[in-house]
Design a protein around this motif. Structure first.
Motif, short mmCIF file in Angstrom:
data_model
loop_
_atom_site.label_atom_id
_atom_site.label_comp_id
_atom_site.label_asym_id
_atom_site.label_seq_id
_atom_site.Cartn_x
_atom_site.Cartn_y
_atom_site.Cartn_z
N SER A 212 0.85 -1.19 0.00
CA SER A 212 0.00 0.00 0.00
C SER A 212 0.88 1.24 0.00
N LEU A 213 0.34 2.30 -0.56
CA LEU A 213 1.04 3.57 -0.69
C LEU A 213 0.32 4.62 0.13
N GLY A 214 1.03 5.24 1.06
CA GLY A 214 0.40 6.21 1.96
C GLY A 214 0.97 7.61 1.81
N LEU A 215 0.14 8.58 2.11
CA LEU A 215 0.53 9.99 2.10
C LEU A 215 0.08 10.61 3.42
N SER A 216 1.02 11.11 4.21
CA SER A 216 0.70 11.68 5.53
C SER A 216 0.64 13.20 5.47
N TRP A 217 -0.17 13.77 6.35
CA TRP A 217 -0.25 15.23 6.39
C TRP A 217 -0.61 15.70 7.79
N ASP A 218 -0.54 16.99 8.00
CA ASP A 218 -0.84 17.61 9.29
C ASP A 218 -2.26 18.16 9.25
N ARG A 219 -3.15 17.58 10.05
CA ARG A 219 -4.56 17.99 10.02
C ARG A 219 -4.80 19.36 10.64
N ARG A 220 -3.78 19.90 11.30
CA ARG A 220 -3.93 21.27 11.83
C ARG A 220 -3.83 22.29 10.70
N ILE A 221 -3.27 21.84 9.57
CA ILE A 221 -3.09 22.74 8.43
C ILE A 221 -4.20 22.56 7.39
N ILE A 222 -4.55 21.30 7.10
CA ILE A 222 -5.57 20.98 6.10
C ILE A 222 -6.53 19.95 6.69
N ASP A 223 -7.82 20.19 6.58
CA ASP A 223 -8.79 19.21 7.08
C ASP A 223 -8.84 18.01 6.14
N THR A 224 -9.38 16.92 6.63
CA THR A 224 -9.34 15.65 5.91
C THR A 224 -10.03 15.72 4.56
#
Length: 250
Positions: A212-224
């Motif tokens: 599987s290929l995942g992409l992580s992000w900071d939810r304080r910056i961009i909502d889901t």
């Protein structure tokens, strides 16, 4: 001596092929079906267990099943695939901006094979190459499990529920996996820590879902919802590039 070793190898491969075909069997059933002495079968099974090619079901100690490693012998990610994957992830790291991870299911968890952490514009939580991630509490794991074959799904169930799975848990797990399959991707939001979120897609090689290929992000910056809308298409293109590269080594 050479002949005996080759015969033992041939018998071991035969037992492995038989288990792969029938799904699960006891030593007595294998001995009967393959017309082998039961002590010989037990010796072969011990070697295959040591090599992590088969395992004993925790809920049925006398029953043997193949592990996901058997699938990866024919359709899994080899060294050439890893090199190709690293090149693709590096090429697209400036497009996705957030860190990407490529992971495979291994011994009850997702093992990260390649990662762009450290080379991306933005940073997010979770892990680096070589780290293991939980299956149910990661988008990487959920994306793989939802699309995995029966062998890998059964191996996961056996690894986490040594006794029979309760009906309530089974229904909950099936519902969660159904959502992922219907949407085609998995999302995990770490509610214990406000920041990390993860979006993941399953990866296929030779018709088998192997990673599987995942992409992580900071939810304080961009909502889901916004992140998925913006990045799902780009992540899907990277998946397509990975799968096209894997075809070269089938």
């Amino acid at each position: 001596m050479t002949y005996k070793r080759i015969r033992s190898l041939s018998r071991g491969i035969g037992v492995l092929q038989h288990l792969n075909a029938v799904g699960s069997a006891t030593a007595a059933e294998i001995a009967r079906d393959m017309r082998l002495p039961r002590p010989t079968v037990y010796r072969i099974l011990d070697v295959l267990v040591d090599q992590r090619l088969i395992y004993q079901s925790p809920s049925q100690k006398s029953v043997y099943r193949v592990t996901g490693n058997v699938r990866r012998l024919s359709a899994g990610l080899m060294e050439e695939d890893w090199s190709a994957a690293a090149a693709v992830l590096a090429e697209y790291s400036n497009v996705l901006l957030w860190p990407m991870d490529l992971a495979v299911y291994e011994d009850g968890a997702m093992t990260v094979l390649e990662s762009t952490r450290g080379s991306t514009a933005f940073s997010a939580g979770f892990g680096w190459a070589g780290r293991q991630r939980p299956v149910l509490s990661s988008a990487l794991g959920r994306a793989f499990l939802a699309f995995a074959g029966e062998v890998d799904r059964q191996a996961f169930v056996d690894a986490h529920w040594s006794n029979s799975m309760s009906e309530e848990v089974a229904v909950s797990l099936e519902a969660a996996m159904s959502v992922v399959k219907s949407e085609g991707y998995a999302v995990f939001e770490d509610h214990e820590h406000s920041a990390p979120g993860e979006l993941a897609l399953p990866i296929r090689k030779a018709g088998v879902f192997v990673a599987s290929l995942g992409l992580s992000w900071d939810r304080r910056i961009i909502d889901t919802a916004t992140f998925v809308a913006r990045k799902l298409g780009d992540l899907d293109r990277v998946r397509g590039m990975l799968e096209s590269q894997f075809v070269r080594f089938e």
